[in-house]
Design an enzyme around this catalytic site. Sequence first.
Site: not given
Ligand code: NAP
Ligand code: HSE
Length: 440
Positions: A14, A107, A138, A207, A304
């Site tokens: 994402t 985090k 933010i 966080k 997001g």
């Molecule tokens: P996600 O959609 O699950 O994406 C994770 C990515 O990491 C995928 O591309 C996955 O590969 C890859 N991955 C996972 N394990 C791996 C491994 N062992 N080796 C290589 N690649 C690996 O997660 P996300 O929502 O983007 O979140 C990513 C980070 O951002 C997390 O730390 C999350 O807490 C943080 N975050 C997310 C949001 C949000 O709104 N989503 C907001 C703030 C912070 P594949 O695609 O091939 O499975």
């Molecule tokens: N899962 C987290 C949330 C992503 O819903 O706030 C952003 O850190």
Amino acid sequence: MTAPLKVGLAGLGTVGASVVRLIEGDRDALTARCGRAVEVVAACARDPKKDRGIDTSKLRWFDDPKKLAVDPGIDVFVELMGGDGDPAKAAVEAALRAKKSVVTANKALLAKHGLELAALAEENYVALNFEAAAAGAIPIVKTLREGLSGNTIARVYGILNGTCNYILTRMEQEKLSFADCLKDAQRLGYAEADPTFDVEGFDTAQKLSLLASLAFGTKADESAVYVEGISSISPADLEAAEELGYRIKLLGVAVRTEHGIEQRVHPTMVPKDSAIAQVMGVTNAVTVDVDGFAPLTLVGPGAGGAATAASVVADIGDIARGVRTHPFGRKTSDLSAAGKAPMQRHEGGYYIRLMAVDKPGTAATIATRLAEQQISMESIVQRHRGTKGGADAKSASGPVPVILITYATTEDAVRQAIDAVKRDKVISGEPQLIRIEKNR
Ligand code: NAP
Ligand code: HSE
């Protein structure tokens, strides 16, 4: 012209895919703002064949994040895989040791290993930037670390989890089930890979521990945070809150007290006309109480892909410009241990929902137990079977919901009164207890 900054991206989910889209978007504007071009040159994810809606054909592909982290062809390692252990931890450590600046949105990793990773970044004179790890778009990390570096902070609090606020909002406004709202939050890319982290409050706690470190100079430590999530909040609670003039929000609060820095995360009833009650859906809000002027509140999308990518790219931009600060705003050796504040001392009003046995004397017993603890009641609502909000009362002779709102008291007093009521066997099941905060 300075050479382009070469970015290696581990994680193309994402957030990662949105980062690629943003960097590829208005390249000229980004170059102008950073003083040099920024290029994603290499990437790593689990599945090289997955369609991610972005063009990965020109990126050098790595199966091993650690190899990408030390690759001589990149200047910055961006970790967007998630998880508090390997491969994220090993890859970030490897990048820092290889003297590459790191940007992460993780985090969970920082709340557990942030201190050692920050020390490693300092030793190697590189940046460890994590704006996206708290409150999505933010810019609260920069605000606390740089914008308010001249001020004394008394309290930082707010809605720090988009998934929980989205679920509570839709349950309240559209009367949808918890499970359906969570499914939608997952589909929209808001929830963590394991959504337990969201709904049980751990994500907010992680966080909050980062924000407390930046605000108060404590070592980021998730285990120092008291945590309750929203999974026990029922439609009956949301309905009662509405009727009584409140909304339920999952708040994270870090506050300076005479006993040290108190950090807590729990569902909270806030007056419906308060500023924080207006924050709906995936939106987050963070308020900082500082000396010398009125509280500062930042509001914006908390989760997001697009929102989070904005913060990741801003962090990359700082590195492109050559800006480097201590990750937690001061030398890691100057950070102090964060103790866990006992909740028994917490003072405030309480919402208590009991399933009272329908027999003479029950109400008097409950009132007596509360009076013994010097708890004064602001209101008592007893539902009758078949009335609105009495959905929990299953049979004609079964227990009926009783909702109590107390004036300010201590958590210890409330817990003791509830224990006594339980021993009196005038209620069935576990009472619901939600703290009320009126000054939000
Ligand atoms: P996600 O959609 O699950 O994406 C994770 C990515 O990491 C995928 O591309 C996955 O590969 C890859 N991955 C996972 N394990 C791996 C491994 N062992 N080796 C290589 N690649 C690996 O997660 P996300 O929502 O983007 O979140 C990513 C980070 O951002 C997390 O730390 C999350 O807490 C943080 N975050 C997310 C949001 C949000 O709104 N989503 C907001 C703030 C912070 P594949 O695609 O091939 O499975
Ligand atoms: N899962 C987290 C949330 C992503 O819903 O706030 C952003 O850190």
